[in-house]
Scaffold this active site. Structure first.
Site, PDB file in Angstrom:
ATOM      1  N   GLU A 114      -7.018  17.985   1.399  1.00  0.00           N
ATOM      2  CA  GLU A 114      -8.185  18.397   0.620  1.00  0.00           C
ATOM      3  C   GLU A 114      -9.431  18.634   1.470  1.00  0.00           C
ATOM      4  O   GLU A 114     -10.383  19.293   1.026  1.00  0.00           O
ATOM      5  CB  GLU A 114      -8.478  17.360  -0.475  1.00  0.00           C
ATOM      6  CG  GLU A 114      -7.404  17.367  -1.561  1.00  0.00           C
ATOM      7  CD  GLU A 114      -7.749  16.488  -2.741  1.00  0.00           C
ATOM      8  OE1 GLU A 114      -8.630  15.620  -2.601  1.00  0.00           O
ATOM      9  OE2 GLU A 114      -7.132  16.673  -3.805  1.00  0.00           O
ATOM     10  N   GLU A 156      10.112   3.709   6.412  1.00  0.00           N
ATOM     11  CA  GLU A 156       8.935   2.929   6.772  1.00  0.00           C
ATOM     12  C   GLU A 156       9.267   1.772   7.717  1.00  0.00           C
ATOM     13  O   GLU A 156       8.368   1.143   8.287  1.00  0.00           O
ATOM     14  CB  GLU A 156       8.248   2.378   5.531  1.00  0.00           C
ATOM     15  CG  GLU A 156       9.005   1.277   4.814  1.00  0.00           C
ATOM     16  CD  GLU A 156       8.211   0.708   3.646  1.00  0.00           C
ATOM     17  OE1 GLU A 156       8.002  -0.512   3.651  1.00  0.00           O
ATOM     18  OE2 GLU A 156       7.810   1.476   2.745  1.00  0.00           O
TER      19      GLU A 156
END
Length: 290
Positions: free
Chosen positions: A83, A114
């Site tokens: 963004e 992860e």
């Protein structure tokens, strides 16, 4: 500290019977817990300001904002990075979100990814990480191996390291130059860190990235003057920004935007000075060197 002892893994006494609450009681309980998030973030304001100041220096030198995380934390980092590009007209390569498991993990759960410190090191090496860069390690638990590995490698390279965790005395915090630990307490649903922890992480990321952009001259007063007008909504917003900052009519603002090759800051300078686009661009380029 083992996973079972983390604050984020404890049961919340205020929601022990949420499964038998009415819908309104359920919503009220969630909202009451959410109100604790802003308070937890506020306690970290000094650390957040430090992160902004240090990151701004590196970014000004050409460094990149590189977010690393897994699951919800990784997705929030990718969201913040993506963004920044249309909002502040930065190059896509200046803000990068890395998520354990790669792009596919944005849409599908790849939980095992992860657990690898080496994977984060590999991902950062592929970006040719340098000492000018800023690495933001995001992990609600403060111990995710992918994030731990990324921070370790970033430290070896000499990059600025910032950690975001939702527990105190986190493992990631001990590795980072700046440690932001928003302790929001047990989740409404035990262990569901996409809730309060995720909200806290989003708030902190908003503050850090916005602060860095303000310090790059991307904001005039409280207006995002370097917005990239890539669709009709953003063209309309850009025109109104030029209209307000340049004190010209909407029609003139739209015309200046075209003459400025859709560069809002250039159009604003043209409106304020009556200069042509080339002179306005030169003025801005020289100002950005200061």
């Amino acid at each position: 500290m083992s996973i079972k002892d983390l604050t984020t893994e404890q049961r919340n006494p205020n929601t022990l019977h949420i499964d038998t609450m009415s819908t309104l009681e359920m919503v009220n309980a969630i909202n009451a817990e959410d109100q604790k998030v802003a308070e937890a973030v506020e306690k970290q304001n000094t650390k957040i300001a430090q992160a902004i100041d240090l990151a701004s220096i590196n970014f000004k030198k050409g460094g990149r904002l590189i977010y690393i995380g897994a699951g919800t934390s990784g997705r929030l980092g990718v969201l913040d990075a993506v963004e920044l590009v249309p909002t502040y007209s930065i190059e896509p390569e200046r803000a990068i979100g890395l998520i354990a498991g790669g792009k596919k993990a944005m849409f599908l759960s790849i939980e095992h990814a992860e657990d690898s410190e080496e994977l984060a090191k590999k991902d950062l090496k592929n970006l040719h990480l340098s000492a000018k860069d800023i690495v933001l390690g995001i992990a609600a638990s403060g111990r995710t191996p992918y994030v731990v590995g990324g921070l370790k490698w970033a430290n070896q390279v000499g990059a600025l390291t910032i950690s975001l965790a939702c527990v105190a005395s986190s493992k990631t915090g001990k590795l980072a130059k700046v440690s932001v630990e928003t302790v929001v307490g047990p989740e409404v649903i035990t262990g569901s860190t996409r809730m309060k922890a995720g909200t806290a992480q989003k708030m902190v990321l908003n503050m850090i990235s916005t602060g860095v952009m303000i310090k790059q001259g991307k904001v005039y007063q409280n207006i995002m003057i370097d917005v990239k007008p890539t669709n009709s909504k953003l063209v309309d917003r850009a025109t109104r920004i030029i209209h307000e900052c340049g004190n010209v009519s909407i029609e003139t603002a739209a015309n200046l935007l075209q003459k400025a090759d859709m560069q809002v800051p250039v159009a604003i300078i043209m409106a304020q000075t009556s200069w042509d686009a080339n002179k306005a661009k030169t003025y801005l380029q020289n100002a950005n060197k200061d």
